[in-house]
Scaffold this motif. Structure first.
Motif, PDB file in Angstrom:
ATOM      1  N   SER A   1       0.819  -1.212   0.000  1.00  0.00           N
ATOM      2  CA  SER A   1       0.000   0.000   0.000  1.00  0.00           C
ATOM      3  C   SER A   1       0.853   1.263   0.000  1.00  0.00           C
ATOM      4  CB  SER A   1      -0.943   0.005   1.208  1.00  0.00           C
ATOM      5  OG  SER A   1      -0.197   0.011   2.417  1.00  0.00           O
ATOM      6  N   ARG A   2       2.074   1.140   0.479  1.00  0.00           N
ATOM      7  CA  ARG A   2       2.944   2.310   0.584  1.00  0.00           C
ATOM      8  C   ARG A   2       3.813   2.508  -0.653  1.00  0.00           C
ATOM      9  NH1 ARG A   2       8.060   2.631   2.856  1.00  0.00           N
ATOM     10  NH2 ARG A   2       7.856   0.458   3.524  1.00  0.00           N
ATOM     11  N   LEU A   3       4.225   1.439  -1.310  1.00  0.00           N
ATOM     12  CA  LEU A   3       5.119   1.523  -2.455  1.00  0.00           C
ATOM     13  C   LEU A   3       4.306   1.481  -3.756  1.00  0.00           C
ATOM     14  CD1 LEU A   3       7.876  -0.948  -1.212  1.00  0.00           C
ATOM     15  CD2 LEU A   3       7.914   1.555  -1.098  1.00  0.00           C
ATOM     16  N   ARG A   4       4.546   2.447  -4.631  1.00  0.00           N
ATOM     17  CA  ARG A   4       3.827   2.534  -5.900  1.00  0.00           C
ATOM     18  C   ARG A   4       4.836   2.576  -7.037  1.00  0.00           C
ATOM     19  NH1 ARG A   4      -1.624   1.348  -5.332  1.00  0.00           N
ATOM     20  NH2 ARG A   4      -2.366   2.235  -3.362  1.00  0.00           N
TER      21      ARG A   4
ATOM     22  N   SER B   1      15.517  -1.532  -8.888  1.00  0.00           N
ATOM     23  CA  SER B   1      16.145  -0.208  -8.950  1.00  0.00           C
ATOM     24  C   SER B   1      15.338   0.801  -8.147  1.00  0.00           C
ATOM     25  CB  SER B   1      16.268   0.229 -10.407  1.00  0.00           C
ATOM     26  OG  SER B   1      16.831   1.509 -10.495  1.00  0.00           O
ATOM     27  N   PHE B   2      14.004   0.696  -8.223  1.00  0.00           N
ATOM     28  CA  PHE B   2      13.168   1.587  -7.431  1.00  0.00           C
ATOM     29  C   PHE B   2      13.345   1.321  -5.934  1.00  0.00           C
ATOM     30  CE2 PHE B   2       9.088   1.918  -5.134  1.00  0.00           C
ATOM     31  CZ  PHE B   2       8.913   3.289  -5.185  1.00  0.00           C
ATOM     32  N   LEU B   3      13.364   0.056  -5.539  1.00  0.00           N
ATOM     33  CA  LEU B   3      13.538  -0.254  -4.118  1.00  0.00           C
ATOM     34  C   LEU B   3      14.898   0.229  -3.596  1.00  0.00           C
ATOM     35  CD1 LEU B   3      12.062  -3.889  -3.857  1.00  0.00           C
ATOM     36  CD2 LEU B   3      11.026  -1.755  -3.038  1.00  0.00           C
ATOM     37  N   HIS B   4      15.922   0.042  -4.388  1.00  0.00           N
ATOM     38  CA  HIS B   4      17.271   0.350  -3.911  1.00  0.00           C
ATOM     39  C   HIS B   4      17.552   1.848  -3.903  1.00  0.00           C
ATOM     40  CE1 HIS B   4      18.548  -3.927  -5.339  1.00  0.00           C
ATOM     41  NE2 HIS B   4      17.814  -3.940  -4.212  1.00  0.00           N
ATOM     42  N   SER B   5      17.118   2.528  -4.945  1.00  0.00           N
ATOM     43  CA  SER B   5      17.482   3.944  -5.050  1.00  0.00           C
ATOM     44  C   SER B   5      16.440   4.872  -4.464  1.00  0.00           C
ATOM     45  CB  SER B   5      17.727   4.314  -6.515  1.00  0.00           C
ATOM     46  OG  SER B   5      16.541   4.067  -7.274  1.00  0.00           O
ATOM     47  N   SER B   6      15.192   4.590  -4.664  1.00  0.00           N
ATOM     48  CA  SER B   6      14.134   5.495  -4.201  1.00  0.00           C
ATOM     49  C   SER B   6      13.619   5.109  -2.822  1.00  0.00           C
ATOM     50  CB  SER B   6      12.986   5.513  -5.204  1.00  0.00           C
ATOM     51  OG  SER B   6      13.417   5.968  -6.468  1.00  0.00           O
ATOM     52  N   ALA B   7      13.268   3.862  -2.624  1.00  0.00           N
ATOM     53  CA  ALA B   7      12.718   3.432  -1.332  1.00  0.00           C
ATOM     54  C   ALA B   7      13.801   3.094  -0.327  1.00  0.00           C
ATOM     55  CB  ALA B   7      11.800   2.221  -1.534  1.00  0.00           C
ATOM     56  N   ARG B   8      15.036   2.912  -0.784  1.00  0.00           N
ATOM     57  CA  ARG B   8      16.165   2.594   0.099  1.00  0.00           C
ATOM     58  C   ARG B   8      15.877   1.351   0.931  1.00  0.00           C
ATOM     59  NH1 ARG B   8      20.762   4.294  -1.087  1.00  0.00           N
ATOM     60  NH2 ARG B   8      21.422   4.424   1.112  1.00  0.00           N
TER      61      ARG B   8
ATOM     62  N   GLU C   1       0.345  -3.806  -7.429  1.00  0.00           N
ATOM     63  CA  GLU C   1      -0.465  -2.642  -7.068  1.00  0.00           C
ATOM     64  C   GLU C   1      -1.596  -3.060  -6.136  1.00  0.00           C
ATOM     65  OE1 GLU C   1      -3.422   0.649  -9.197  1.00  0.00           O
ATOM     66  OE2 GLU C   1      -2.341  -0.848 -10.393  1.00  0.00           O
ATOM     67  N   MET C   2      -1.720  -2.351  -5.020  1.00  0.00           N
ATOM     68  CA  MET C   2      -2.813  -2.605  -4.076  1.00  0.00           C
ATOM     69  C   MET C   2      -3.977  -1.687  -4.410  1.00  0.00           C
ATOM     70  SD  MET C   2      -2.895  -2.480   0.085  1.00  0.00           S
ATOM     71  CE  MET C   2      -2.229  -4.122   0.292  1.00  0.00           C
ATOM     72  N   VAL C   3      -5.182  -2.265  -4.420  1.00  0.00           N
ATOM     73  CA  VAL C   3      -6.398  -1.518  -4.739  1.00  0.00           C
ATOM     74  C   VAL C   3      -7.189  -1.215  -3.477  1.00  0.00           C
ATOM     75  CG1 VAL C   3      -8.562  -1.571  -6.036  1.00  0.00           C
ATOM     76  CG2 VAL C   3      -6.485  -2.555  -7.035  1.00  0.00           C
ATOM     77  N   GLU C   4      -7.339  -2.174  -2.589  1.00  0.00           N
ATOM     78  CA  GLU C   4      -8.056  -1.997  -1.322  1.00  0.00           C
ATOM     79  C   GLU C   4      -7.090  -2.318  -0.190  1.00  0.00           C
ATOM     80  OE1 GLU C   4     -10.943  -0.751  -0.989  1.00  0.00           O
ATOM     81  OE2 GLU C   4     -11.762  -0.886  -3.033  1.00  0.00           O
TER      82      GLU C   4
END
Length: 849
Positions: free
Chosen positions: A99-102, A164-171, A108-111
């Motif tokens: 729900s937090r990571l997009r 790449s998103f997890l490592h660089s953006s979400a850390r 993708e979480m809907v509910e």
């Protein structure tokens, strides 16, 4: 009541808003290509780790989702309190992270997550399966999604983007990347899940995160534990937290996908086994592609620094194939940034590489991207060929749900004309992929709009598809809608090519249309052609020829042949074209002659049968003319003249006195002709009449019996002629009459015997055919007005009909009549009868009968 109350309070917002388990709705909205298995989550319950995944549809918006639920009572049965708490903690952390990571490469979480006393539940985008269920293993195993090399390469690249998103953006470090945590959605994309064991690189205050021991507990489900088969050696052995650990796990996952689900090393949850296997080379990769071998060696290395990063990995030669480059170019994030010229060049080349993609990849990945780009009408001529190429592998239901809604708005778009040309070229496929009602209501307007186009090439292409339509759609649609629209094009167009194409269409429609439409609509339409162009004339000739052998012969004679004769005189025709006209005219003329001749013969046969049924004896039409009559007639008047003369003589001599007051008419100035014909034996035996110098008398004939009816040629529907009719008298004059006819039928009349001492007289006939139906003889002599009555005895004293000529005015005369030998040429004087007329004198004569 307690159970009902518990059920009410255990209900969640998701269960109230969605129809969970609506597998049919989910499956119908996301069809799979023919030959592939249906997704489990759409037809039944799927198991991904501890989660039960079901398809669901929103009750209001009809939006499709996948509902993930955990039954605490079932999944945690037998676990201790600590294990139970650990499981719930990991599963809740996973749902919270989703729900937090997009990101497009993260599920993708809907509910959001909802928790009740007995259940954990949340909803995500529709999914097909996990990678674990789609890896091909044994021959008996049927994967949920069939994976080919291109789809695997595409999925690995998507995972690289997610990492790449997890490592660089979400850390974050995933630390649990394995096939169970990779989800394949209904579009065929690979999505990262299983985020319950992620470790942040730094804490909230910026300090490094503390390392966690990767323990393994057999009593706890493996889904909530880090797998020693996919874990990086530096994390387990060196207690190091680096993003390269996820790259090692990715390499182990790539190995398992290509080796039937088997990881590179089986460590059985033991650190010792992991330590022993670290220094070994990657096993069993000799049968793999060279580029793939090189990729695996670079990913499964002991040193984290020697591994590629998630950003540099896509540039490896393993991902440099043309299909992968095609998918990368078509990706939404890349394609939207391209210029129109680049997009057009890409669409032109895409048609040549589509056969390198699997059916599932084309349907789930390429087709949706193409349909989304159809909003730009300038790209449509280049997108549509690819769309139709993919649509060939779809079923009718799939095509109606996925493609037809996007194509329907294009059926009315006339510019650019290439759009309609492409649609018309694929009309057969459109017809084969749609039901008859859908095709008539939604697709046929495309043809009608194309016929109304301002572009000649579009009209010609639309006319070219009409022949096949005539054989496949309902006849009512052809005669009531399609034919009038083609006729309208024929009437309005001023272009020679379109006019000829319309005539070619008419030619194909001749075998479909009925005779009424051909005679009442097409024939008048063709009769309005005024052009002398040979192309139009010859095309019209072909239509008329085909139509001439289908419509009635009367229409051919009155409508078709006159126009063909007129058109054959065209000044621009060459000799071959003119001869073609003559050949068609002869064939159609022969058809009219043959059929009409047969019709007349049949009609005559019906008349003859009707006459025989009514008891009428027909004359022998085949009887010849005897030599005597033939020779005698050669020196006299024609048959028609003789018949005409005798008919007029009969009218004047018999009916004239009756209609002129009943007086006897004398004929002055006419001398009797006294021929000397050869007398036959039968004629010689007949009694001769007394001679009279100035009188030509009608012969006495015996009374005609009613049992022997007078022959009369039959007409269709005619009634037999009564025996007492006076319609067929037989005359005998001084001139041989030969054969005369009664109402068009020949009747043989023999020349009567003549007495040289007497004037010309009528005699009795020897047969019933020549006997008149009266018994009359005028005995008194008709004298000129200037003379006195003669004292000579009458020619035939009994019966006497002189009273028939009585009148109160002796001076009354009868106007002369033309064309009779017995007709007076001057006004005559009425003569009083010599004796009274009695009842017996009338005999059976009835002039009005």
């Amino acid at each position: 009541m307690l159970a009902a109350a518990t059920s009410f309070f255990s209900r969640t917002a998701i269960s109230q808003s969605y129809n969970i388990g609506a597998g049919n709705a989910s499956r119908s909205s996301t069809p799979t290509p023919s030959g592939s298995s249906s997704p489990v989550s759409h037809t039944s319950t799927a198991r991904i780790g501890l989660w039960k995944v079901q398809g669901a549809v929103h009750k209001v918006t009809n939006k499709r989702v996948s509902v993930w639920s955990l039954d605490k009572r079932v999944e945690m049965e037998g676990l201790g309190p600590l294990s139970r708490d650990h499981v719930l903690e990991v599963l809740k952390a996973e749902a919270t992270a989703l729900s937090r990571l997009r990101h497009p490469s993260i599920l993708e979480m809907v509910e959001p997550l909802e928790e009740t006393r007995n259940e954990l539940i949340f909803a995500t985008e529709p999914v097909l399966s996990s990678l674990e269920m789609s890896i091909p293993r044994k021959s008996s195993h049927t994967p949920i999604v069939e994976l080919d090399e291109i789809e695997i390469q595409k999925g690995i690249l998507q995972l690289c983007k997610g990492l790449s998103f997890l490592h660089s953006s979400a850390r974050l470090i995933h630390t649990n990347l394995k096939p169970e945590c990779i989800i394949i959605n209904d579009a065929g994309d690979w999505k990262i899940s299983g985020l319950g064991l992620t470790i942040p690189l730094t804490n909230a205050d910026g300090t490094p995160t503390r390392w966690e021991f990767p323990g393994s507990d057999a009593r706890v489900p493996s889904y909530v534990q880090r797998s020693f088969d996919y874990i990086a050696p530096e994390y387990a052995l060196d207690e190091t937290l680096v993003t390269a650990s996820d790259i090692y796990s990715l390499g182990a996952l790539v190995y398992a996908v290509h080796c039937k689900g088997k990881p590179p090393f089986l460590n059985y949850g033991s650190l010792g086994s992991l330590r022993d296997n670290v220094g070994r080379p990657v096993p069993d990769i000799g049968q793999l592609d060279t580029d793939l071998q090189d990729l695996l060696r670079s990913l499964l290395t002991r040193s984290p620094s020697n591994r590629p990063t998630s950003s540099t990995l896509p540039s490896h030669p393993f991902f440099s194939s043309l299909p992968i480059s095609t998918l990368n170019f078509l990706d939404r994030s890349n394609f939207t940034t391209k210029t129109r010229e680049e997009k057009i060049s890409f669409m032109k080349g895409l048609t040549g590489v589509l056969n390198k993609f699997s059916e599932g990849l084309k349907v789930r990945k390429i087709l949706p991207s193409l349909l989304e780009e159809m909003k730009d009408t300038h790209l449509l001529p280049y997108i549509l060929p690819n769309v139709f190429a993919i649509s060939t592998i779809l079923s009718a239901v799939q095509f109606a749900q996925l493609v037809l809604p996007s194509l329907k708005p294009l059926f009315t778009v006339k510019d650019p004309p290439q759009n309609m040309l492409t649609l018309l070229d694929n009309l057969d496929m459109l017809q084969s992929k749609t039901e008859k009602v859908v095709f008539r209501e939604q697709v046929l307007p495309l043809v009608y709009n194309a016929l109304e186009s301002e572009h000649a090439i579009v009209q010609e292409r639309a006319l070219g598809v009409v022949p096949n339509l005539c054989e496949t759609i309902d006849y009512a649609e052809v005669s009531g809608v399609l034919f009038p629209r083609v006729a309208l094009v024929f009437t309005k167009t001023r272009l020679l090519s379109v006019k000829v194409a319309t005539l070619a269409t008419f030619l194909s429609m001749v075998k479909v249309l009925d005779q009424i439409n051909l005679t009442q609509k097409l024939c008048p339409l063709l009769s309005k052609i005024r052009t002398k162009e040979p192309a139009v004339i010859m095309a019209t000739l072909s239509v008329q020829e085909a139509m001439g052998f289908k419509i009635e012969r009367e229409a051919v004679a009155t409508l078709v042949l006159p126009q063909l004769w007129a058109m054959s005189m065209g000044p621009l025709l060459n000799i071959e074209q003119f001869q073609r006209f003559m050949s068609v005219i002869r064939k159609l003329g022969d058809r009219v002659e043959k059929e009409h001749d047969q019709f007349l013969r049949d009609s005559q046969r019906i008349e003859d049968r009707s006459a025989l049924a009514n008891g009428v004896n027909l004359p022998n039409l085949n009887s010849g003319v005897d030599f005597e009559s033939l020779v005698g007639r050669a020196n006299t008047t024609t048959r028609a003249e003789v018949f005409d003369d005798h008919r007029k003589s009969w009218d004047d001599d018999v009916w004239g006195p009756i209609l002129n007051g009943g007086h006897e008419v004398s004929t002055p100035g006419i001398s009797a002709v006294t021929p000397t014909p050869q007398v036959s034996s039968s004629q010689a035996s007949a009694p001769a009449l007394p001679a009279h110098p100035q009188v030509q008398s009608l012969p006495s004939s015996p009374r005609v019996s009613a049992a022997a009816p007078l022959p009369r040629p039959s007409r269709l529907g005619a009634k037999p002629v009564p025996a007492t009719s006076i319609e067929k008298p037989a005359f005998s004059t001084s001139t041989p009459l030969g054969t005369i006819s009664s109402i068009g039928r020949p009747m043989r009349i023999s020349s009567p015997p003549s007495n040289p001492q007497h004037g010309t007289s009528f005699s009795n006939s020897s047969s019933a055919m020549s006997k008149p139906n009266y018994n009359i003889s005028f005995s008194d002599v008709m004298l000129p007005a200037s003379s006195t009555p003669s004292t000579s005895p009458p020619i035939n004293p009994a019966p006497n009909y002189n009273s028939f000529m009585l009148t109160n005015s002796p001076s009354v005369t009868t106007p002369p009549s033309m064309g009779s030998m017995l007709m007076p040429m001057q006004p005559t004087k009425l003569v009083a009868p010599s004796k009274p007329v009695t009842k017996d004198d009338w005999g059976d004569f009835d002039p009005l009968k």
